[in-house]
Design an enzyme around this catalytic site. Structure first.
Site, PDB file in Angstrom:
ATOM      1  CB  VAL A   1      -0.970  -0.003   1.215  1.00 55.40           C
ATOM      2  CG1 VAL A   1      -0.230  -0.076   2.528  1.00 55.40           C
ATOM      3  CG2 VAL A   1      -1.905   1.186   1.201  1.00 55.40           C
ATOM      4  CB  CYS A   2       1.861   3.887  -1.901  1.00 56.49           C
ATOM      5  SG  CYS A   2       0.977   3.951  -3.478  1.00 56.49           S
ATOM      6  NE  ARG A   3      -0.053  10.974  -0.479  1.00 50.34           N
ATOM      7  CZ  ARG A   3       0.607  12.115  -0.616  1.00 50.34           C
ATOM      8  NH1 ARG A   3       0.177  13.035  -1.434  1.00 50.34           N
ATOM      9  NH2 ARG A   3       1.702  12.335   0.055  1.00 50.34           N
TER      10      ARG A   3
END
Length: 112
Positions: free
Chosen positions: A62-64
């Protein structure tokens, strides 16, 4: 338009409690808010720390918004970690879905 590598993805709604979440955002983003129990490993540290990522279970990256995490999934799969999956929409979708978040700075958790 370049949309990043084509990698397996999962929606926030399909992430089960207890899933292994690998958060590849930068330190300031992590401090502002992240999923409880997530493991923090900034994207640029992945090559040096790849041995810390489990190969025997699904790993949701996950990232932004999903761009950086898609790149990480492609890299990990290329390096033999086939059970890696991108979180579609990243932490923005996570927060919008009302999923639990915590912060490290004492403030209300937020996606920075």
């Amino acid at each position: 338009m370049f949309r990043g590598p084509s990698v397996p993805a999962i929606s926030v709604a399909d992430v089960k409690d207890g899933a292994y979440l690998l958060d590849v955002r930068e330190d300031d983003e992590w401090v502002a808010g992240h999923a409880p129990g997530a493991v923090h490993m900034p994207m640029m540290q992945i090559p040096a720390r790849i041995a810390e990522i489990p190969a025997d279970r699904d790993v949701i990256v996950v990232c932004r918004v999903g761009g950086r995490s898609a790149q990480v999934v492609a890299f990990l799969q290329h390096n033999g970690l086939e059970r890696t999956i991108n979180l579609d929409g990243g932490m923005q979708h996570w927060a919008a879905a009302g999923r639990a978040m915590v912060s490290e700075d004492g403030g209300a958790p937020r996606v920075a």
